[in-house]
Design a protein around this motif. Structure first.
Motif, PDB file in Angstrom:
ATOM      1  N   LYS A  94      11.192  -0.671  -8.498  1.00 37.43           N
ATOM      2  CA  LYS A  94      11.739   0.530  -7.192  1.00 37.43           C
ATOM      3  C   LYS A  94      12.669  -0.249  -6.207  1.00 37.43           C
ATOM      4  CE  LYS A  94       7.937   3.732  -6.887  1.00 37.43           C
ATOM      5  NZ  LYS A  94       6.935   4.261  -6.228  1.00 37.43           N
ATOM      6  N   TYR A  95      13.305   0.504  -5.769  1.00 36.77           N
ATOM      7  CA  TYR A  95      14.312  -0.092  -4.610  1.00 36.77           C
ATOM      8  C   TYR A  95      13.544   0.448  -3.347  1.00 36.77           C
ATOM      9  CZ  TYR A  95      17.941  -0.585  -7.890  1.00 36.77           C
ATOM     10  OH  TYR A  95      18.520  -1.160  -9.336  1.00 36.77           O
ATOM     11  N   PRO A  96      14.077  -0.390  -2.140  1.00 34.44           N
ATOM     12  CA  PRO A  96      13.411  -0.411  -0.888  1.00 34.44           C
ATOM     13  C   PRO A  96      13.278   1.028  -0.392  1.00 34.44           C
ATOM     14  CG  PRO A  96      14.623  -2.289  -0.729  1.00 34.44           C
ATOM     15  CD  PRO A  96      14.840  -1.558  -2.265  1.00 34.44           C
ATOM     16  N   SER A  97      14.427   1.784  -0.806  1.00 33.25           N
ATOM     17  CA  SER A  97      14.433   3.484  -0.028  1.00 33.25           C
ATOM     18  C   SER A  97      13.326   4.326  -0.741  1.00 33.25           C
ATOM     19  CB  SER A  97      15.801   4.051  -0.301  1.00 33.25           C
ATOM     20  OG  SER A  97      16.051   3.944  -1.796  1.00 33.25           O
ATOM     21  N   GLN A  98      12.750   3.563  -2.054  1.00 41.20           N
ATOM     22  CA  GLN A  98      11.719   4.518  -2.750  1.00 41.20           C
ATOM     23  C   GLN A  98      10.302   3.969  -2.410  1.00 41.20           C
ATOM     24  OE1 GLN A  98      13.198   3.070  -6.438  1.00 41.20           O
ATOM     25  NE2 GLN A  98      13.882   5.292  -6.968  1.00 41.20           N
ATOM     26  N   LEU A  99      10.165   3.327  -1.267  1.00 43.28           N
ATOM     27  CA  LEU A  99       8.789   2.598  -0.747  1.00 43.28           C
ATOM     28  C   LEU A  99       8.413   3.166   0.601  1.00 43.28           C
ATOM     29  CD1 LEU A  99       9.228  -1.115  -1.490  1.00 43.28           C
ATOM     30  CD2 LEU A  99       8.135   0.578  -3.126  1.00 43.28           C
ATOM     31  N   SER A 100       7.213   3.361   1.033  1.00 42.26           N
ATOM     32  CA  SER A 100       6.976   3.529   2.154  1.00 42.26           C
ATOM     33  C   SER A 100       6.823   2.335   3.161  1.00 42.26           C
ATOM     34  CB  SER A 100       5.366   4.181   2.238  1.00 42.26           C
ATOM     35  OG  SER A 100       4.433   2.841   1.803  1.00 42.26           O
ATOM     36  N   GLY A 101       6.847   2.722   4.546  1.00 42.42           N
ATOM     37  CA  GLY A 101       6.972   1.522   5.572  1.00 42.42           C
ATOM     38  C   GLY A 101       5.971   0.100   5.243  1.00 42.42           C
ATOM     39  N   GLY A 102       4.723   0.596   4.807  1.00 39.11           N
ATOM     40  CA  GLY A 102       3.808  -0.321   4.580  1.00 39.11           C
ATOM     41  C   GLY A 102       4.201  -1.323   3.410  1.00 39.11           C
ATOM     42  N   GLN A 103       4.625  -0.393   2.539  1.00 37.95           N
ATOM     43  CA  GLN A 103       5.019  -1.177   1.221  1.00 37.95           C
ATOM     44  C   GLN A 103       6.272  -1.960   1.220  1.00 37.95           C
ATOM     45  OE1 GLN A 103       5.352   2.493  -1.346  1.00 37.95           O
ATOM     46  NE2 GLN A 103       3.618   1.854  -2.433  1.00 37.95           N
ATOM     47  N   LYS A 104       7.230  -1.797   2.093  1.00 39.19           N
ATOM     48  CA  LYS A 104       8.383  -2.255   2.259  1.00 39.19           C
ATOM     49  C   LYS A 104       7.914  -3.696   2.970  1.00 39.19           C
ATOM     50  CE  LYS A 104      11.581   1.370   3.063  1.00 39.19           C
ATOM     51  NZ  LYS A 104      12.134   2.187   4.142  1.00 39.19           N
ATOM     52  N   GLN A 105       6.857  -3.564   4.063  1.00 37.20           N
ATOM     53  CA  GLN A 105       6.560  -4.896   4.527  1.00 37.20           C
ATOM     54  C   GLN A 105       5.863  -5.529   3.644  1.00 37.20           C
ATOM     55  OE1 GLN A 105       7.629  -6.685   6.618  1.00 37.20           O
ATOM     56  NE2 GLN A 105       7.152  -6.035   8.613  1.00 37.20           N
ATOM     57  N   GLU A 142       6.923  -8.963  15.190  1.00 36.05           N
ATOM     58  CA  GLU A 142       6.380  -7.483  15.515  1.00 36.05           C
ATOM     59  C   GLU A 142       6.229  -6.872  14.110  1.00 36.05           C
ATOM     60  OE1 GLU A 142       5.873  -5.640  18.351  1.00 36.05           O
ATOM     61  OE2 GLU A 142       6.919  -7.219  19.878  1.00 36.05           O
ATOM     62  N   ALA A 143       5.648  -7.571  13.163  1.00 36.88           N
ATOM     63  CA  ALA A 143       5.503  -7.243  11.788  1.00 36.88           C
ATOM     64  C   ALA A 143       4.907  -5.781  11.511  1.00 36.88           C
ATOM     65  CB  ALA A 143       4.689  -8.220  10.942  1.00 36.88           C
ATOM     66  N   THR A 144       4.157  -5.167  12.334  1.00 37.68           N
ATOM     67  CA  THR A 144       3.523  -3.987  12.113  1.00 37.68           C
ATOM     68  C   THR A 144       3.996  -2.934  13.145  1.00 37.68           C
ATOM     69  OG1 THR A 144       1.752  -4.588  13.768  1.00 37.68           O
ATOM     70  CG2 THR A 144       1.291  -4.850  11.303  1.00 37.68           C
ATOM     71  N   PRO A 183      -0.667   3.421  12.433  1.00 40.92           N
ATOM     72  CA  PRO A 183      -1.785   2.620  13.204  1.00 40.92           C
ATOM     73  C   PRO A 183      -2.671   2.219  11.538  1.00 40.92           C
ATOM     74  CG  PRO A 183      -1.880   4.480  14.542  1.00 40.92           C
ATOM     75  CD  PRO A 183      -0.703   4.787  13.488  1.00 40.92           C
ATOM     76  N   GLU A 184      -2.764   3.207  10.662  1.00 40.15           N
ATOM     77  CA  GLU A 184      -3.569   3.009   9.532  1.00 40.15           C
ATOM     78  C   GLU A 184      -2.891   1.637   8.686  1.00 40.15           C
ATOM     79  OE1 GLU A 184      -5.411   5.890   6.341  1.00 40.15           O
ATOM     80  OE2 GLU A 184      -5.371   6.627   8.180  1.00 40.15           O
ATOM     81  N   THR A 185      -1.685   1.968   8.292  1.00 41.83           N
ATOM     82  CA  THR A 185      -0.790   1.129   7.728  1.00 41.83           C
ATOM     83  C   THR A 185      -1.010  -0.370   8.600  1.00 41.83           C
ATOM     84  OG1 THR A 185       0.665   2.756   7.293  1.00 41.83           O
ATOM     85  CG2 THR A 185       1.377   0.621   6.792  1.00 41.83           C
ATOM     86  N   THR A 186      -0.805  -0.168   9.776  1.00 42.40           N
ATOM     87  CA  THR A 186      -0.907  -1.444  10.497  1.00 42.40           C
ATOM     88  C   THR A 186      -2.178  -2.332  10.136  1.00 42.40           C
ATOM     89  OG1 THR A 186       0.563  -0.780  12.248  1.00 42.40           O
ATOM     90  CG2 THR A 186      -1.158  -2.393  13.022  1.00 42.40           C
ATOM     91  N   ARG A 246      -4.637  -6.685   7.666  1.00 40.36           N
ATOM     92  CA  ARG A 246      -5.854  -7.330   6.638  1.00 40.36           C
ATOM     93  C   ARG A 246      -5.042  -8.128   5.606  1.00 40.36           C
ATOM     94  NH1 ARG A 246      -8.263  -2.150   7.221  1.00 40.36           N
ATOM     95  NH2 ARG A 246      -7.352  -1.606   5.410  1.00 40.36           N
ATOM     96  N   LEU A 247      -4.218  -7.682   5.221  1.00 37.63           N
ATOM     97  CA  LEU A 247      -3.322  -8.686   4.067  1.00 37.63           C
ATOM     98  C   LEU A 247      -2.939  -9.963   4.777  1.00 37.63           C
ATOM     99  CD1 LEU A 247      -1.801  -8.817   1.575  1.00 37.63           C
ATOM    100  CD2 LEU A 247       0.171  -7.932   2.349  1.00 37.63           C
ATOM    101  N   LEU A 248      -2.444 -10.043   6.067  1.00 30.80           N
ATOM    102  CA  LEU A 248      -2.157 -11.146   6.509  1.00 30.80           C
ATOM    103  C   LEU A 248      -3.216 -12.102   6.917  1.00 30.80           C
ATOM    104  CD1 LEU A 248       0.714 -10.083   9.253  1.00 30.80           C
ATOM    105  CD2 LEU A 248       1.053 -11.451   7.166  1.00 30.80           C
ATOM    106  N   LEU A 249      -4.432 -11.518   7.220  1.00 27.65           N
ATOM    107  CA  LEU A 249      -5.472 -12.401   7.287  1.00 27.65           C
ATOM    108  C   LEU A 249      -6.067 -12.992   6.045  1.00 27.65           C
ATOM    109  CD1 LEU A 249      -7.376 -13.096   9.771  1.00 27.65           C
ATOM    110  CD2 LEU A 249      -8.707 -11.140   9.215  1.00 27.65           C
ATOM    111  N   ASP A 250      -5.995 -12.047   5.058  1.00 28.77           N
ATOM    112  CA  ASP A 250      -6.388 -12.437   3.818  1.00 28.77           C
ATOM    113  C   ASP A 250      -5.588 -13.719   3.365  1.00 28.77           C
ATOM    114  OD1 ASP A 250      -7.654 -11.642   1.541  1.00 28.77           O
ATOM    115  OD2 ASP A 250      -6.215 -10.859   0.480  1.00 28.77           O
ATOM    116  N   ILE A 251      -4.173 -13.629   3.566  1.00 25.68           N
ATOM    117  CA  ILE A 251      -3.231 -14.721   3.007  1.00 25.68           C
ATOM    118  C   ILE A 251      -3.644 -15.907   3.910  1.00 25.68           C
ATOM    119  CG2 ILE A 251      -1.070 -15.315   3.218  1.00 25.68           C
ATOM    120  CD1 ILE A 251      -0.320 -12.382   2.582  1.00 25.68           C
TER     121      ILE A 251
END
Ligand code: ADP
Ligand code: MG
Length: 343
Positions: A137-148, A167-169, A174-177, A182-187
């Motif tokens: 996909k291209y960035p324009s086809q993604l949600s904000g959370g997916q782009k991040q 200011e990554a989030t 709020p839910e996507t944040t 959680r992803l950052l913590l996981d990493i």
């Protein structure tokens, strides 16, 4: 891992000097999630950008792995930037490129990998950030959370030791944040990666950080473990950032009836005692009524905590007994005796 000494930054803007950072000193240890919080214009981005020298300090040292990076030549800087990944508020993706090509970009740029190696690494990263099916996909086809998620995968591509998040989030709901945090913590846990993040939201700090520095008008005004700073904020800026997050209404303290038999106490406790009915037990033991005016029970990273504002109708002596019993039970007690002290 990182030592910042006497750091200062002065911008000159239209002939005037803007003091963006002043007398900044702190250390960040390997594997930590270190948060920097402050209001808009406080100097957060400037400070973060000195950590990979996107911004050159006017004075002071930035020591990473025992090397003062302010003295680096172009080649050393290039190598440093490969070891330091960066995630941005507005993602900064290449719009004409697919997800796969966005993530492959820094790998190609490094000139260190074969096509096969790049492909394997991109697949690994797509899986790490949960975008296995989105690669074409291209960035324009993604949600904000997916782009991040793409932004994070790209930042991790060259196996950095340090991840900087500006200011990554802040552009996410709020839910996507929460999902991105959680992803950052996981990493952080999986790769042992050190993370430095800046934010204006205490919620972000509370969810994933170990340590926090509060910055105001270019200076660090408070620094410590998140549990301590969150539960016992000292500086006015920290107090207001914490209050916003807890939606505490301090106006209940502004009461005019100065009754000698009323005692206001702020209680805070961490860990397992959160789950015990301490208040009820102690009220019975001391033979006084304890009214709960406000209460929050939550979590600071992995630590459960509770914070209560209670009112006692009792003699001075009984109140002192209650305070002792509470302290013995591991509760931290702050007496709020008169409205004047609140202001
Ligand atoms: P924050 O990220 O906390 O919002 P910044 O680090 O972006 O704060 O900015 C801190 C201060 O420095 C602000 O007063 C801002 O206007 C000023 N500033 C930032 N970048 C520049 C620049 N390139 N030139 C002049 N002033 C700047
Ligand atoms: Mg900023």
């Amino acid at each position: 891992m990182i030592r910042i000494e006497q750091l200062a930054k002065i911008y000159s803007h239209q002939g005037r000097e803007v003091r963006a950072l002043h007398n900044i000193n702190f250390n960040i240890e390997t594997g930590q999630v270190f948060g920097i919080i402050g209001r808009s214009g406080a100097g957060k981005s400037t400070l973060l950008r000195t950590l990979n020298l996107l911004e050159r300090p006017s004075a002071g040292k930035v020591v990473i792995d025992d090397q003062d990076i302010t003295s680096f030549d172009t080649q050393q800087l290039h190598a440093l930037r490969q070891r330091v990944g960066m995630v941005f508020q507005h993602f900064n993706l290449l719009h004409a490129k697919t997800v796969i090509d966005n993530i492959a970009f820094p790998l190609k740029l490094s000139g260190k990998y074969t096509r096969q190696e790049i492909q394997a690494r991109v697949n690994e990263l797509l899986e790490l950030v949960g975008l296995q099916d989105q690669g074409h996909k291209y960035p324009s086809q993604l949600s904000g959370g997916q782009k991040q998620r793409v932004g994070i995968a790209r930042a991790l591509a060259n196996y950095p030791h340090l991840l900087l998040c500006d200011e990554a989030t802040s552009a996410l709901d709020p839910e996507t944040t929460q999902a991105i945090l959680r992803l950052l913590l996981d990493i952080n846990k999986k790769l042992g990666l050190t993370i430095v993040l800046i934010t204006h939201e205490m919620q972000v700090i509370r969810t994933i950080c170990d340590k926090v520095a509060v910055i105001d008008a270019g200076e660090i005004v408070e620094l410590g473990d998140v549990v301590d700073v969150f539960l016992h904020p000292q500086h006015a800026v920290t107090q207001s950032l914490v209050a916003e997050n807890q939606a505490l209404d301090l106006s209940v303290l502004e009461r005019s009836d100065q009754d000698a038999d009323r005692h206001l106490l702020r209680l805070s406790y961490v860990g397992t005692s959160t789950h015990e009915p301490i208040i009820t037990r102690i009220a019975a033991q001391a033979g006084v009524d304890i009214a709960i005016l406000q209460g929050v029970i939550g979590r600071i990273k992995d630590t459960p905590y509770g914070q209560l504002l209670v009112e006692l109708h009792s003699t001075q002596e009984q109140s002192a007994t209650v305070e002792d019993l509470l302290k013995n039970a591991g509760v931290r007690v702050t007496r709020i005796s008169a409205a004047a002290e609140v202001h």
